[in-house]
Design a protein around this motif. Structure first.
Motif, PDB file in Angstrom:
ATOM      1  N   GLU A   1     -12.957   7.359   6.798  1.00 57.10           N
ATOM      2  CA  GLU A   1     -13.531   8.272   7.787  1.00 57.10           C
ATOM      3  C   GLU A   1     -12.466   9.156   8.426  1.00 57.10           C
ATOM      4  N   TRP A   2     -11.190   8.810   8.275  1.00 60.82           N
ATOM      5  CA  TRP A   2     -10.099   9.629   8.813  1.00 60.82           C
ATOM      6  C   TRP A   2      -9.540  10.605   7.779  1.00 60.82           C
ATOM      7  N   CYS A   3      -9.979  10.505   6.546  1.00 63.06           N
ATOM      8  CA  CYS A   3      -9.323  11.213   5.439  1.00 63.06           C
ATOM      9  C   CYS A   3      -9.825  12.644   5.261  1.00 63.06           C
ATOM     10  N   ASP A   4      -8.872  13.551   5.000  1.00 68.95           N
ATOM     11  CA  ASP A   4      -9.204  14.896   4.518  1.00 68.95           C
ATOM     12  C   ASP A   4      -9.243  14.919   2.995  1.00 68.95           C
ATOM     13  N   PHE A   5      -8.516  14.011   2.365  1.00 68.30           N
ATOM     14  CA  PHE A   5      -8.546  13.896   0.911  1.00 68.30           C
ATOM     15  C   PHE A   5      -8.365  12.428   0.546  1.00 68.30           C
TER      16      PHE A   5
ATOM     17  N   ALA B   1       0.831  -1.205   0.000  1.00 65.47           N
ATOM     18  CA  ALA B   1       0.000   0.000   0.000  1.00 65.47           C
ATOM     19  C   ALA B   1       0.863   1.251   0.000  1.00 65.47           C
ATOM     20  N   ALA B   2       1.879   1.263   0.851  1.00 65.78           N
ATOM     21  CA  ALA B   2       2.764   2.424   0.907  1.00 65.78           C
ATOM     22  C   ALA B   2       3.559   2.574  -0.387  1.00 65.78           C
ATOM     23  N   MET B   3       4.022   1.469  -0.953  1.00 65.48           N
ATOM     24  CA  MET B   3       4.786   1.536  -2.190  1.00 65.48           C
ATOM     25  C   MET B   3       3.940   2.066  -3.345  1.00 65.48           C
ATOM     26  N   ALA B   4       2.677   1.651  -3.383  1.00 65.07           N
ATOM     27  CA  ALA B   4       1.787   2.133  -4.444  1.00 65.07           C
ATOM     28  C   ALA B   4       1.599   3.646  -4.345  1.00 65.07           C
ATOM     29  N   LYS B   5       1.437   4.147  -3.115  1.00 63.84           N
ATOM     30  CA  LYS B   5       1.279   5.591  -2.928  1.00 63.84           C
ATOM     31  C   LYS B   5       2.580   6.326  -3.253  1.00 63.84           C
ATOM     32  N   ARG B   6       3.726   5.715  -2.910  1.00 61.82           N
ATOM     33  CA  ARG B   6       5.007   6.325  -3.249  1.00 61.82           C
ATOM     34  C   ARG B   6       5.147   6.474  -4.762  1.00 61.82           C
ATOM     35  N   ARG B   7       4.741   5.448  -5.509  1.00 64.41           N
ATOM     36  CA  ARG B   7       4.844   5.532  -6.971  1.00 64.41           C
ATOM     37  C   ARG B   7       3.993   6.678  -7.505  1.00 64.41           C
ATOM     38  N   LEU B   8       2.790   6.851  -6.970  1.00 67.64           N
ATOM     39  CA  LEU B   8       1.933   7.950  -7.407  1.00 67.64           C
ATOM     40  C   LEU B   8       2.566   9.302  -7.103  1.00 67.64           C
ATOM     41  N   LEU B   9       3.075   9.445  -5.898  1.00 68.79           N
ATOM     42  CA  LEU B   9       3.681  10.715  -5.503  1.00 68.79           C
ATOM     43  C   LEU B   9       4.902  11.025  -6.349  1.00 68.79           C
ATOM     44  N   GLU B  10       5.740  10.048  -6.570  1.00 67.37           N
ATOM     45  CA  GLU B  10       6.945  10.277  -7.367  1.00 67.37           C
ATOM     46  C   GLU B  10       6.600  10.598  -8.810  1.00 67.37           C
ATOM     47  N   ARG B  11       5.545   9.964  -9.325  1.00 65.85           N
ATOM     48  CA  ARG B  11       5.133  10.267 -10.703  1.00 65.85           C
ATOM     49  C   ARG B  11       4.647  11.708 -10.820  1.00 65.85           C
ATOM     50  N   ALA B  12       4.077  12.239  -9.728  1.00 71.74           N
ATOM     51  CA  ALA B  12       3.633  13.631  -9.722  1.00 71.74           C
ATOM     52  C   ALA B  12       4.763  14.597  -9.387  1.00 71.74           C
ATOM     53  N   GLY B  13       5.965  14.063  -9.146  1.00 70.19           N
ATOM     54  CA  GLY B  13       7.114  14.915  -8.876  1.00 70.19           C
ATOM     55  C   GLY B  13       7.241  15.368  -7.436  1.00 70.19           C
ATOM     56  N   ALA B  14       6.460  14.786  -6.522  1.00 69.68           N
ATOM     57  CA  ALA B  14       6.515  15.185  -5.122  1.00 69.68           C
ATOM     58  C   ALA B  14       7.797  14.699  -4.456  1.00 69.68           C
ATOM     59  N   LEU B  15       8.191  15.385  -3.404  1.00 71.08           N
ATOM     60  CA  LEU B  15       9.315  14.958  -2.571  1.00 71.08           C
ATOM     61  C   LEU B  15       8.748  14.165  -1.402  1.00 71.08           C
ATOM     62  N   VAL B  16       9.033  12.884  -1.347  1.00 64.47           N
ATOM     63  CA  VAL B  16       8.502  12.026  -0.289  1.00 64.47           C
ATOM     64  C   VAL B  16       9.373  12.192   0.951  1.00 64.47           C
TER      65      VAL B  16
ATOM     66  N   ARG C   1      -0.988  19.527  13.618  1.00 61.97           N
ATOM     67  CA  ARG C   1      -0.096  20.422  12.865  1.00 61.97           C
ATOM     68  C   ARG C   1      -0.795  21.061  11.666  1.00 61.97           C
ATOM     69  N   GLY C   2      -2.048  20.708  11.420  1.00 62.02           N
ATOM     70  CA  GLY C   2      -2.778  21.270  10.283  1.00 62.02           C
ATOM     71  C   GLY C   2      -2.490  20.586   8.966  1.00 62.02           C
ATOM     72  N   VAL C   3      -1.917  19.388   9.003  1.00 66.19           N
ATOM     73  CA  VAL C   3      -1.589  18.653   7.787  1.00 66.19           C
ATOM     74  C   VAL C   3      -2.849  17.953   7.262  1.00 66.19           C
ATOM     75  N   LEU C   4      -3.083  18.034   5.953  1.00 67.67           N
ATOM     76  CA  LEU C   4      -4.184  17.308   5.325  1.00 67.67           C
ATOM     77  C   LEU C   4      -3.779  15.848   5.160  1.00 67.67           C
ATOM     78  N   ILE C   5      -4.694  14.933   5.500  1.00 66.78           N
ATOM     79  CA  ILE C   5      -4.319  13.526   5.640  1.00 66.78           C
ATOM     80  C   ILE C   5      -5.148  12.620   4.738  1.00 66.78           C
ATOM     81  N   ASN C   6      -4.442  11.656   4.135  1.00 68.48           N
ATOM     82  CA  ASN C   6      -5.091  10.503   3.519  1.00 68.48           C
ATOM     83  C   ASN C   6      -4.658   9.277   4.307  1.00 68.48           C
ATOM     84  N   ALA C   7      -5.617   8.605   4.932  1.00 68.64           N
ATOM     85  CA  ALA C   7      -5.330   7.392   5.697  1.00 68.64           C
ATOM     86  C   ALA C   7      -5.812   6.201   4.884  1.00 68.64           C
ATOM     87  N   VAL C   8      -4.888   5.397   4.400  1.00 65.14           N
ATOM     88  CA  VAL C   8      -5.209   4.298   3.488  1.00 65.14           C
ATOM     89  C   VAL C   8      -6.179   3.321   4.153  1.00 65.14           C
TER      90      VAL C   8
END
Length: 256
Positions: A81-85, A25-40, A70-77
């Motif tokens: 019900e915990w997700c902001d996005f 699950a974490a690896m799949a999200k990492r691939r998405l983030l890296e494809r979007a150019g984000a810094l993990v 801390r005001g961080v927007l969260i996606n909880a895999v």
């Protein structure tokens, strides 16, 4: 009718996003983030967004609570019900991205819809978008008014027209511009609804609503049907049409 979320496309290139957890699950999200150019980055880093892919519920809950303070927007895999996005299923026709979300109700349903739509959307769609971007100055010169420009493009992009997205490619844009561009739709179109269910709209009716500048309608026309029109189209409730309909394309919408 209200939405559970507002769909947005966020530019993440060069921006930090916290990713916590391990496994597929974490690896799949990492691939998405890296494809979007984000810094993990990790939990202690400064970031506006975080994805928590931690299997243990108590540990995940503790992390989510710390980040939320801390005001961080969260996606909880797997914990909508915990997700902001939420992260949608994505169809990539670069630069066109089609995102399908269910608000966390069913990732499987979103994936199934993506698979069905993948077959419908041609690889040439990205080239068409790139050509439209390259031709924007010529289109603006032909249609200085934004409303006229929107109507002309809407007409050209309709099914069977010069820039039909399911058939045209980048070369079609140059041909369309070279031919002097399509005439923009105008006048009044009557739509008599045989059902109050928005899903019963014909394809032609839905396309007409999407092109219209203003919708004249009776009080009994459901909001779900009016929502099929563009967000910036005027909705005018009236029992009879006014004498002056205004410029552009108008639709008189009523139930049979």
């Amino acid at each position: 009718m209200t939405w559970h979320s507002l769909p947005l496309f966020v530019r993440l290139a060069g921006r930090p996003v916290i990713l916590l957890g391990d496994g597929e699950a974490a690896m799949a999200k990492r691939r998405l983030l890296e494809r979007a150019g984000a810094l993990v980055v990790g939990e202690e880093s400064v970031a506006a967004m975080a994805i928590v892919a931690i299997a243990d519920e108590s540990e995940a809950r503790a992390v989510v609570d710390r980040l939320r303070v801390r005001g961080v927007l969260i996606n909880a895999v797997d914990r909508p019900e915990w997700c902001d996005f939420t992260l949608p299923a994505i169809i990539d026709r670069d630069p066109v991205l089609v995102a399908i979300g269910t608000g966390g109700a069913s990732a499987g349903l979103a994936a199934a819809l993506r698979q069905r739509l993948e077959v419908l959307l041609p690889a040439s769609l990205g080239r068409l978008a790139t050509a439209l971007f390259a031709g924007r100055d010529a289109i603006r010169r032909s249609y200085p008014d934004q409303g006229d420009r929107r109507r002309a493009l809407g007409s050209a992009l309709a099914e069977g027209s010069a820039l039909d997205p399911l058939q045209a490619d980048g070369d079609a844009v140059d041909a369309w511009i070279g031919a002097g561009l399509d005439a923009r739709p105008s006048g009044l179109i009557e739509i008599v609804l045989t059902s109050s269910d928005a899903d019963d709209l014909t394809l032609r009716q839905a396309r007409t609503l999407a092109l219209a500048d203003r919708i004249f309608h009776r009080a009994d026309v459901p909001v779900a049907i009016l929502s099929r029109a563009r967000a910036d189209a005027a909705r005018i409730e009236c029992a009879a049409l006014p004498d002056d309909l205004g410029a552009g394309l108008s639709v008189n919408l009523r139930l049979a």
